[in-house]
Design a protein around this motif. Structure first.
Motif, mmCIF file in Angstrom:
data_model
loop_
_atom_site.group_PDB
_atom_site.id
_atom_site.type_symbol
_atom_site.label_atom_id
_atom_site.label_comp_id
_atom_site.label_asym_id
_atom_site.label_seq_id
_atom_site.Cartn_x
_atom_site.Cartn_y
_atom_site.Cartn_z
ATOM 1 N N LYS A 54 0.830 -1.210 0.000
ATOM 2 C CA LYS A 54 0.000 0.000 0.000
ATOM 3 C C LYS A 54 0.867 1.264 0.000
ATOM 4 O O LYS A 54 0.515 2.257 -0.616
ATOM 5 C CB LYS A 54 -0.900 0.015 1.238
ATOM 6 N N MET A 57 2.058 1.783 -3.477
ATOM 7 C CA MET A 57 0.983 2.206 -4.373
ATOM 8 C C MET A 57 0.463 3.605 -4.035
ATOM 9 O O MET A 57 -0.423 4.125 -4.704
ATOM 10 C CB MET A 57 -0.202 1.230 -4.294
ATOM 11 N N TRP A 74 8.489 7.226 -6.425
ATOM 12 C CA TRP A 74 7.275 6.408 -6.382
ATOM 13 C C TRP A 74 5.992 7.215 -6.243
ATOM 14 O O TRP A 74 4.904 6.709 -6.448
ATOM 15 C CB TRP A 74 7.390 5.347 -5.303
ATOM 16 N N LYS A 80 2.848 5.269 -12.431
ATOM 17 C CA LYS A 80 1.804 4.263 -12.217
ATOM 18 C C LYS A 80 1.236 3.709 -13.526
ATOM 19 O O LYS A 80 0.603 2.664 -13.526
ATOM 20 C CB LYS A 80 0.686 4.859 -11.362
ATOM 21 N N PHE A 85 -1.290 -3.567 -10.284
ATOM 22 C CA PHE A 85 -1.437 -3.908 -8.867
ATOM 23 C C PHE A 85 -2.696 -4.743 -8.648
ATOM 24 O O PHE A 85 -3.786 -4.357 -9.057
ATOM 25 C CB PHE A 85 -1.512 -2.621 -8.031
ATOM 26 N N TYR B 85 -8.622 1.046 -4.366
ATOM 27 C CA TYR B 85 -7.228 0.602 -4.494
ATOM 28 C C TYR B 85 -6.801 0.446 -5.952
ATOM 29 O O TYR B 85 -5.703 0.816 -6.329
ATOM 30 C CB TYR B 85 -7.021 -0.736 -3.775
ATOM 31 N N THR B 86 -7.706 -0.142 -6.739
ATOM 32 C CA THR B 86 -7.337 -0.389 -8.134
ATOM 33 C C THR B 86 -7.490 0.861 -9.000
ATOM 34 O O THR B 86 -7.058 0.874 -10.137
ATOM 35 C CB THR B 86 -8.175 -1.539 -8.722
ATOM 36 N N SER B 89 -4.182 3.144 -7.783
ATOM 37 C CA SER B 89 -2.883 2.566 -8.141
ATOM 38 C C SER B 89 -2.599 2.803 -9.629
ATOM 39 O O SER B 89 -1.612 2.326 -10.164
ATOM 40 C CB SER B 89 -2.853 1.072 -7.819
#
Lengths: 313, 258
Positions: A54, A57, A74, A80, A85, B85-86, B89
């Motif tokens: 996490k 990300m 990052w 990204k 992910f 989250y997806t 990211s």
């Protein structure tokens, strides 16, 4: 250039009603993953694996430290576009069909319009969801959702893929397919970083692994190196059911299984063992150094950590 | 950047439609047709007034309920279900996500209001058998209702960015109620003294002034709306919604998604 450079990433949460009690989720972590590797991130539940992912990300913010992905900072949103992910136990917009969801993610990842439908179609095919692409995700089983998760992670052809427990919820066939897929990704030159509890998967797939426990890195290395640590013991296997007295005299622990005998002796007694078998005319099948399995290495690291923590109290 | 916001907005709109949010239109249609038939039978020269009052109030209330109940879950539900989250990211900035969600919800409400407006005009035609120039004023009231929705959406998103859906609903609904009496609050501030005066004045200007956006009654009585009020309300609603959205972005930019 390393694909991942973690430079002292650390995360402490503040818990309790007044948020004053610190709880360390990840101690300063330093880790480098080379380009094109399959890297396994192992640890028991609550070890800090998901926290690390996490942090990488940008879903949680570090207390200190930084990282570089594919040579760039990052936090750079554009990096990204090159990253895939899969979160642990993924959940998706269940009002969408698999096809619509992947289209949506392709749009967000900046896949050009002309290429989008071809990419979505080929990814669905790759994870075996072509037949159900028009079904809303609310009707999908856990295993199918995991496949959708994998699909969305590789959809935009990323150079670096993070999988958090990718085998979770999959049946043995599904697990095998995911293993094959990871190997394909490696052959395509991609870097795969995955966390798992399933050590056999890590042992079969990974070039290198790291073991994390209680938020701290406990060990790191090539799987081949970690599993070949010889503890001064060799394993002797011969045909027959007879155990010569001279072999017993060497202090060997002998086990008869069917028509073979397996004995473990000290490395410096292997010549004496061979002589004993020759004298008795017993055919030698194998003489191999005893290897530590990844599981044994993992357990040893965890036990050592527990002992250190216990003696520290 | 624009494309990503548009994709998030479009997904939010699609989610609302597939979650059968627009089914409220059926309830609205039933309510309005029933009212139109009923006042048509009474016929004491106030049919238009009743239909405009009832129709526009219903448009406003239905929209407010949708704005609050969808808005409060826009961020918190995504965190809870981990669908975020997806999304985050990928090369999506957190502020783009918030703005996209806002646009999606606002779009849903505009479409909803459009269909309701057709219903209001159909009911008006049913009771008076013709349209007159003054009926165009209903469009101004509808425009103000949409402005009201923009403020409510931004507030629901603001609360959703840091609070649970239940608390967000309580906060948003309370602000709507207090905001509906903002003019009274300002009047009260004028009468108060000392520290209370400062406190009430501060509160009166902090809460959204929904009473200024409510022209339903005057339009039902065919009183014209000053162009200045239209400009003033437009700027006010845009400023307030931008401030609330900025607050939501500011909070969300620093939030850990555990």
């Amino acid at each position: 250039m390393p694909a991942i450079e973690i430079l002292g990433l650390e995360k402490t949460y503040f818990v309790g009603f007044w948020r004053k009690r610190p709880k360390c989720a990840l101690r300063p972590l330093h880790l480098t993953v080379e380009d094109g590797e399959i890297f396994g991130f192992l640890g028991p539940n609550g070890a800090g694996k998901t926290t690390t992912l996490k942090l990488l990300m940008g879903l949680v913010f570090p207390t200190s430290g930084s990282a570089r992905l594919l040579g760039r900072d990052w936090t750079d949103p554009e990096v990204k576009a090159q990253i895939g992910f899969l979160p642990e136990q993924p959940y998706f917009y269940d009002h969408l069909t698999a096809n619509e969801l992947l289209n949506y993610y392709a749009q967000l990842s900046g896949v050009p319009g002309k290429e989008r439908s071809r990419r979505v179609e080929s990814t669905l095919q790759r994870v075996g969801l072509t037949d159900v692409k028009g079904v809303q995700l609310r009707k999908f089983s856990k295993g199918m959702l995991q496949r959708v998760g994998i699909a969305q992670a590789i959809l935009h052809d990323p150079k670096l893929v993070f999988f958090d427990e990718p085998m979770s919820g999959l049946d043995p066939m599904g697990r095998r397919e995911v293993r094959d897929l990871m190997e394909q990704l490696k052959h395509e030159g991609k870097t795969v970083f995955f966390s798992t509890h399933i050590l056999s998967d890590a042992e079969a797939l990974c070039d290198r692994v790291a073991i994390i426990h209680q938020g701290e890195l406990r060990g790191i290395g090539a799987v081949a190196d970690l599993t070949s640590s010889v503890h001064g013991k060799v394993e002797v296997i011969w045909q027959g059911t007879h155990v010569p007295a001279s072999m017993k005299a060497l202090g060997a622990e002998c086990h008869v299984t069917g028509d073979t005998v397996r004995a473990v002796i000290d490395e410096n007694q292997q010549d004496a063992a061979i002589d004993a078998l020759r004298r008795e005319r017993l055919p030698l099948i194998a003489l191999t150094p005893v290897r530590t399995s990844l599981e044994a290495y993992f357990v040893e690291k965890l036990q050592r950590a527990e002992t250190t923590a216990g003696s520290g109290k | 950047m624009k494309a990503r916001i548009a994709h998030i907005a479009s997904n939010t709109f699609r989610e609302a439609v597939r979650d059968r949010v627009l089914y409220n239109l059926i309830a609205f249609a039933v309510l309005l047709s029933g009212a139109a038939i009923l006042v048509g039978q009474i016929s004491i020269e106030i049919e238009k007034l009743v239909v405009i009052n009832l129709g526009l109030t219903a448009v406003s209330l239905f929209g407010i309920v949708i704005a609050i109940f969808i808005g409060i879950g826009l961020v918190s539900k995504e965190i809870e279900k981990r669908t975020l989250y997806t999304v985050l990211s990928r090369p999506v900035r957190r502020w783009e996500f918030i703005v996209g969600k806002f646009c999606g919800l606002a779009g849903t409400l505009v479409v909803n209001t459009f269909f309701m407006a057709i219903g209001v005009f159909a009911a008006l035609f049913y009771v008076s058998h013709k349209f007159v120039r003054a009926d165009a004023l209903v469009l101004v009231a509808l425009y103000f209702i949409v402005l009201e929705f923009l403020i409510i959406c931004s507030l629901a998103l603001l609360f959703s960015s840091f609070s649970s859906p239940l608390l967000s609903a309580v906060f948003a609904f309370s602000l709507f109620v207090i905001g509906s009496f903002a003019e009274d609050l300002r009047g009260f501030a004028g009468m108060a003294h000392g520290f209370t005066r400062w406190l009430v004045t501060g509160a009166a200007y902090l809460v959204p002034n929904f009473s200024a956006l409510n022209v339903i009654s005057s339009i039902a009585h065919e009183q014209p709306v000053a162009a200045q009020l239209i400009w003033h309300n437009t700027l006010y609603a845009l400023f307030y919604a931008t401030m609330a959205l900025s607050g939501a972005v500011l909070i969300f930019e620093h939030r850990n998604l555990k």
